[in-house]
Scaffold this motif. Structure first.
Motif, PDB file in Angstrom:
ATOM      1  N   ALA A 306      54.555 -19.492  36.115  1.00 41.32           N
ATOM      2  CA  ALA A 306      54.119 -18.264  35.460  1.00 41.32           C
ATOM      3  C   ALA A 306      53.913 -17.115  36.431  1.00 41.32           C
ATOM      4  O   ALA A 306      54.107 -15.965  36.091  1.00 41.32           O
ATOM      5  N   VAL A 307      53.485 -17.425  37.683  1.00 44.55           N
ATOM      6  CA  VAL A 307      53.053 -16.335  38.549  1.00 44.55           C
ATOM      7  C   VAL A 307      53.974 -16.078  39.725  1.00 44.55           C
ATOM      8  O   VAL A 307      53.776 -15.116  40.440  1.00 44.55           O
ATOM      9  N   SER A 308      54.970 -16.935  39.960  1.00 48.54           N
ATOM     10  CA  SER A 308      55.746 -16.788  41.172  1.00 48.54           C
ATOM     11  C   SER A 308      56.519 -15.481  41.210  1.00 48.54           C
ATOM     12  O   SER A 308      56.875 -15.004  42.271  1.00 48.54           O
ATOM     13  N   ALA A 309      56.774 -14.883  40.055  1.00 48.49           N
ATOM     14  CA  ALA A 309      57.466 -13.597  40.044  1.00 48.49           C
ATOM     15  C   ALA A 309      56.540 -12.463  40.448  1.00 48.49           C
ATOM     16  O   ALA A 309      56.975 -11.370  40.770  1.00 48.49           O
ATOM     17  N   THR A 310      55.204 -12.712  40.442  1.00 50.09           N
ATOM     18  CA  THR A 310      54.225 -11.679  40.785  1.00 50.09           C
ATOM     19  C   THR A 310      53.800 -11.774  42.236  1.00 50.09           C
ATOM     20  O   THR A 310      53.716 -10.777  42.938  1.00 50.09           O
ATOM     21  N   TRP A 419      49.102 -16.386  54.386  1.00 48.16           N
ATOM     22  CA  TRP A 419      50.014 -15.293  54.059  1.00 48.16           C
ATOM     23  C   TRP A 419      50.077 -15.072  52.549  1.00 48.16           C
ATOM     24  O   TRP A 419      50.102 -16.022  51.767  1.00 48.16           O
ATOM     25  N   LEU A 420      50.126 -13.827  52.138  1.00 52.15           N
ATOM     26  CA  LEU A 420      50.337 -13.470  50.741  1.00 52.15           C
ATOM     27  C   LEU A 420      51.208 -12.224  50.680  1.00 52.15           C
ATOM     28  O   LEU A 420      50.875 -11.190  51.290  1.00 52.15           O
TER      29      LEU A 420
END
Length: 465
Positions: A306-310, A419-420
């Protein structure tokens, strides 16, 4: 998180599982090279394309060399049948290797999607006690150049079969024999399955509910109703729910059951899933009510999907084990914490809580991998005063981690970075590294911490952690 979902629409066998992973992207050459490292000879592998009721997929087979002539005859007859059924020649893109390290079986009692002879057991098969027992198979795997992860998983799958057979025949699992036919193809299927999972990135494995057929199966000691005794024992040991359908033949083989029991985290409907690849592993039977295929779905599930695109953070799932106690000696609590961490827990902590009747108590919490939950729950029940343990599964978001060495005036220190989205947002000098440097340089520990952070020279760093 990288996930493999097994759609058990027509059960599972060892060769169907490997075939499905090949169809989903596993490299056949890598599989051959990995299996060759076991040093097992007398077989060769077949990998080809085929169809079952209009579904095209991969067929993976182990041919024992002394069964090869019969295998070729069997394959030719099957291709003729398929030509009659489909009106065109059978597609068989053989990556056909005849070296004695490579193998797959066609024409001897193997699984191939149901209805196979069951070779396992202390006295089974024409070779009787001259086959490999579990202890020998374990030594064979341990001595190979396989990775520690593959060795551990493959041995655990074999142990589930040996334990079930030992219970059925009243013998220690260590003494259960796999006769020569059963030993070779079982080794190839089980180790090949684990090798393929590692090559595909060690995905977590989920599966649909287990559906078995009906009818009868021929075992070494006589005829038994489906599910076969070993299959039932393996699934029962894991507590897997099984239902039956109207298909009058075996759909779940003992090896297939052992792979499910050892590898699958949960059984149920497909979760939220971003699909990347679909693979079909073909059996050799022609079922009446469903195609004889194992379908696998490879992709991202849960939070990661759900979130990997964000954000580019990582995600996984952990088990959260909890219990409330109000009569536990604090010294025992400290002892348990050390035991649990040594046994593989990710974290252990306790919180003061108020229990019923106003009594002060302790909430003991253990975080661990989902696959370790049962083992650590048992540790909680045996090493504390708890009478029960609550288990939930939680999704985690994690920074991508890197360990870097930095040079300070006091010495070299290891620092963990988080890292982000392309930048470092956390930096934490490692305690043991800092302590060793502080002792060697005879300076305060705090000074080493501060020097390590200065040496990183990271503008905009968001604190420690």
């Amino acid at each position: 998180m990288k996930t493999l979902y097994l759609d058990l629409l027509s059960g599972i066998s060892g060769d169907m599982f490997v075939g499905a992973l090949l169809d989903a992207g596993m490299d056949f050459g890598e599989l051959q090279r990995g299996l060759a490292g076991l040093g097992v000879t007398g077989y060769h592998l077949h990998h080809g394309r085929g169809q079952k009721q209009g579904i095209t997929g991969s067929r993976f087979e182990v041919h024992l060399e002394h069964h090869h002539a019969h295998a070729q005859e069997h394959a030719h007859e099957r291709e003729q049948e398929q030509e009659q059924e489909h009106g065109h020649p059978h597609e068989h893109e053989h990556e056909h290797e005849h070296g004695h390290e490579h193998g797959h079986e066609h024409g001897h009692p193997h699984e191939h999607g149901g209805g196979h002879h069951h070779p396992h057991g202390p006295e089974s098969g024409p070779h009787g006690g001259h086959g490999r027992d579990f202890a020998e198979i374990r030594r064979l795997i341990a001595a190979s150049p396989l990775s520690a992860w593959v060795k551990e998983r493959a041995t655990a799958v074999f142990w589930r079969i040996a334990e079930a057979e030992g219970k059925i025949h009243g013998r220690p699992a260590e003494e259960v024999h796999f006769h020569e036919v059963g030993a070779v193809d079982s080794i190839v299927d089980i180790v090949g399955a684990c090798l393929s999972l590692e090559w595909l990135g060690r995905p977590r494995v989920l599966a649909s509910p287990v559906v078995e057929g009906t009818g009868w199966v021929d075992c070494a000691h006589g005829r038994f109703p489906v599910p076969a005794p070993a299959t039932l024992e393996i699934l029962a040991a894991r507590g897997v729910v099984v239902s039956q359908c109207e298909e009058r033949q075996e759909l779940v083989t003992p090896t297939g059951a052992a792979l499910l029991a050892e590898l699958v985290e949960t059984f149920g409907p497909l979760p939220g899933f971003r699909l990347e690849r679909v693979g079909y592993g073909l059996g050799t039977r022609d079922n009446r009510t469903r195609p004889n295929v194992l379908r696998v779905l490879l992709g991202e599930s849960g939070v990661g999907a759900a979130v990997s695109a964000t954000h580019d953070w990582e995600s996984d799932r952990v088990a959260v084990l909890e219990t409330n106690v109000d009569d536990l000696n604090p010294e025992v609590l400290g002892h348990f914490t050390g035991q649990a961490l040594a046994a593989g827990a990710l974290d252990v902590f306790h919180t003061a809580v108020q229990m019923k009747k106003g009594r002060p108590g302790t909430l003991l919490t253990v975080l661990c991998g989902v696959e370790d939950a049962e083992r650590l729950a048992a540790l909680m029940l045996t090493e504390t005063s708890a009478f029960g343990v609550r288990r939930t599964v939680a999704e985690r978001w994690k920074l991508r981690r890197e360990v870097r060495e930095v040079t300070t005036a006091h010495g070299t220190v290891r620092v963990k970075l988080g890292w982000l989205d392309g930048r470092v947002v956390q930096a934490a000098p490692e305690f043991e590294s800092c302590r060793a440097v502080a002792e060697a340089a005879a300076v305060p520990l705090k000074a080493v911490y501060e020097a390590a952070l200065r040496a990183l020279n990271l503008p905009g760093r968001c604190g420690g952690g």
